[in-house]
Design an enzyme around this catalytic site. Sequence first.
Site, PDB file in Angstrom:
ATOM      1  N   SER A  96      35.487  39.577  38.935  1.00 28.79           N
ATOM      2  CA  SER A  96      36.650  40.387  38.827  1.00 28.79           C
ATOM      3  C   SER A  96      37.839  39.687  39.735  1.00 28.79           C
ATOM      4  CB  SER A  96      36.390  41.692  39.771  1.00 28.79           C
ATOM      5  OG  SER A  96      37.642  42.547  39.919  1.00 28.79           O
ATOM      6  N   LYS A 126      31.751  40.676  43.984  1.00 26.95           N
ATOM      7  CA  LYS A 126      32.266  39.996  42.836  1.00 26.95           C
ATOM      8  C   LYS A 126      32.452  38.466  43.009  1.00 26.95           C
ATOM      9  CE  LYS A 126      32.573  43.246  39.491  1.00 26.95           C
ATOM     10  NZ  LYS A 126      31.670  42.999  38.406  1.00 26.95           N
ATOM     11  N   TYR A 175      33.386  45.523  46.764  1.00 30.31           N
ATOM     12  CA  TYR A 175      33.424  45.288  45.685  1.00 30.31           C
ATOM     13  C   TYR A 175      33.960  43.634  45.556  1.00 30.31           C
ATOM     14  CZ  TYR A 175      35.115  45.324  40.786  1.00 30.31           C
ATOM     15  OH  TYR A 175      35.259  45.300  39.451  1.00 30.31           O
TER      16      TYR A 175
END
Length: 288
Positions: A156, A174, A170
């Site tokens: 991401s 990622k 997150y």
Amino acid sequence: MNLQGRVAIVTGAGRGIGREHALLFAREGAHVVVNDIGGANDGTGSDAGPAQDVVEEIRAFGGTAIANTDNVATWDGAAAVVQQAIDELGGLDILINNAGILRDAFIAGMDEQQWDAVIAVHLKGHAGPLHHAAAYWKAESKAGRTVNAAVVNTSSASGTFMPNAGQSNYGAAKAGIAALTLVAADELERYGVRVNAIAPIARTRLTLATPGMGAIFAEEVPEGEFDAFSPANISPLVVRLAHPECKLTGKVYAVQGGAITELHGWSGGATIESEGPWTISDLANRLG
């Protein structure tokens, strides 16, 4: 039909980007395992409906697909989805790791469960399927059978070039996926397996729920105009990276709308050197 007869697993394929991957792979002739636990944005709950709905879409246009609702965030669940591909579709050629959830919180207020859940689904949810697929491909290679397989992981912007406040869990997961991709590419090349990753930006239920971003992704696009945030824009790159004639490996690509950018990891910048032990005052003068 560039992938005629090849067997692909797509995790998190019940909705959003994963759904588009599964549909395009099937349209290109692949036999697809549509994996999705069917949970909410935060990973809670389960529902067999999303995975089965995609399977029915694929079968409606003459494609081949089977549903799987195992939890790839567990080692056993990851093993089960790989084994289902082998048992029911005859093997495994392509692994698309895409499953993900969000539990956004600022670091000072984040609890352990918010951290663990996101790391489990994203990072372990990539490592588990990759491990079990790699073990299968290694055994095939050792048995003298030619392997031409591909893995595409999902990193991401939040974990690479565009860190986002409120997404430490997150972003860390990622970033770990990007690093995992490079290590796996180095390890698995000897068995005939290529490993790449994408860092997509698209309109999904997760991005619509991201603070500060939902309004951007929710903007309506006039009929007939190019929708830069459509998740369908992501899948052609993934299909190409999975194609048996593609030679690329160890790459990470940012992809959004009509733009694809190759990303590069940490690189060396300015260097300071000393002929003896460092002193704190010297570092203060030279580094700031």
